[in-house]
Design a protein around this motif. Sequence first.
Motif, short mmCIF file in Angstrom:
data_model
loop_
_atom_site.label_atom_id
_atom_site.label_comp_id
_atom_site.label_asym_id
_atom_site.label_seq_id
_atom_site.Cartn_x
_atom_site.Cartn_y
_atom_site.Cartn_z
N LEU A 52 0.81 -1.22 0.00
CA LEU A 52 0.00 0.00 0.00
C LEU A 52 0.84 1.27 0.00
CD1 LEU A 52 0.13 1.06 3.16
CD2 LEU A 52 -1.63 -0.65 3.49
N SER A 74 -2.76 -5.82 0.30
CA SER A 74 -3.58 -4.93 1.13
C SER A 74 -5.02 -5.13 0.72
CB SER A 74 -3.20 -3.46 0.90
OG SER A 74 -3.43 -3.11 -0.45
N VAL A 75 -5.92 -4.79 1.64
CA VAL A 75 -7.32 -4.80 1.21
C VAL A 75 -7.66 -3.47 0.56
CG1 VAL A 75 -8.23 -4.11 3.49
CG2 VAL A 75 -9.70 -5.33 1.91
N GLY A 76 -7.11 -2.38 1.11
CA GLY A 76 -7.35 -1.06 0.53
C GLY A 76 -6.53 -0.91 -0.75
N LEU A 99 -7.67 -10.01 7.16
CA LEU A 99 -7.19 -9.06 8.18
C LEU A 99 -8.32 -8.48 9.03
CD1 LEU A 99 -8.16 -6.55 6.46
CD2 LEU A 99 -5.83 -6.44 5.63
N ARG A 235 -8.37 4.83 6.82
CA ARG A 235 -7.41 5.62 6.05
C ARG A 235 -7.47 7.07 6.53
NH1 ARG A 235 -5.65 1.39 4.73
NH2 ARG A 235 -5.13 0.64 2.64
N HIS A 283 0.14 2.78 11.36
CA HIS A 283 -0.59 1.95 10.39
C HIS A 283 -0.28 0.46 10.63
CE1 HIS A 283 -2.57 2.05 6.15
NE2 HIS A 283 -2.88 0.93 6.79
N SER A 286 -3.32 -4.27 10.79
CA SER A 286 -3.31 -5.69 10.39
C SER A 286 -2.00 -6.37 10.76
CB SER A 286 -3.52 -5.79 8.87
OG SER A 286 -2.41 -5.22 8.20
N ARG A 292 -0.25 -11.07 8.42
CA ARG A 292 0.58 -10.58 7.31
C ARG A 292 0.98 -11.74 6.39
NH1 ARG A 292 2.29 -5.21 8.55
NH2 ARG A 292 0.27 -4.21 8.83
N MET A 295 -2.03 -12.41 4.22
CA MET A 295 -2.17 -11.36 3.19
C MET A 295 -1.16 -11.59 2.06
SD MET A 295 -2.59 -8.09 5.74
CE MET A 295 -2.60 -6.80 4.48
#
Length: 326
Positions: A52, A74-76, A99, A235, A283, A286, A292, A295
């Motif tokens: 990210l 990342s999900v975002g 996550l 975010r 940040h 997660s 991790r 992910m």
Amino acid sequence: MAKVLVTHQLPGNRIHELPDHCDMNVWMGPGLLPADGLAEELEDCDGLLCLLTDRVDAALLDANPQLRFISSMSVGVDHIDVSAATARGIPVGNTPGVLVDTTADATFALLLAAARRLVEADRFVRGGHWRVENAWSPEFFTGKDVSGATLGIVGLGEVGQAVARRAAAFGMRVIGWNRSPLQVDGVANRELDDLLAESDFVSINVALGDETRNLIDERRIGLMKEDAVLVNTARGGIVDERALAEALSHGGLAAAGLDVFAREPVAEDHPLLSLPNVITTPHIGSATEATRAKMADMAAGNILAALAGDRMPCCVNPEVYGASSD
Ligand code: DGY
């Protein structure tokens, strides 16, 4: 053989499968791959496995017309211009689901820490201020009760729902707002402005996009209770940081727990960092080893699927595959 750039060394197992299927180029650091390094390293690559922290904009895509697929650990995906990728037929993979509980735990940790002033109290003890003349008394380090309080959840996706389950176990009353109407067990829906005005705690769990950028702006912060606590593990760009700092320093809000900032890493002299009623983390919502690794495995799985000519199992723009594909 296809060439894939991986912008960081990754945990998990599946990343080790990649060299059997592609020519894998891993950025070995030190630190994160800088933007100009990304542009340089991406030349001739068919695929990109990024973090990210890697900004993938239309200019980078224009400079790399050979790029065929992108997977982010990342999900975002707000660091990727997904519309630009879609316009070029490039699938963008992400890592949802794995996550959720880890991030909800981090959200609750910040909520509790902010409510009970844990970081301030820790600094107080370590700073040698806990003395007979400055010790237990009726108002000594008093904070806010979580049990019995109202939690407003902004964004009732998977993380928001996991936060709601934790809140229920802590005896909170839970209200929620979602961009598209959604009924979640144990959560009473509210309009966003009403939620902000009614909540003792507000948790931001919505994705960042054009519709949510600056969603919690000065006007909306002004609707919140003066003794409310705001927690953001989604975010930074969703909350107006200047207005938040202003409210926190002038009695407009009690406290904030912030894992994310509009610009990361946050500048040392950011106004929010000088406030005693702000708890921050870098940040790490997660950040457990197990999560991790999951992910990274999902991100590598998306690349492996793309290399095999299959659809990515987790793709944010499946329209690139067209109606006729599986
Ligand atoms: C994500 O995956 O988007 C999270 O912000 C990582 O912590």
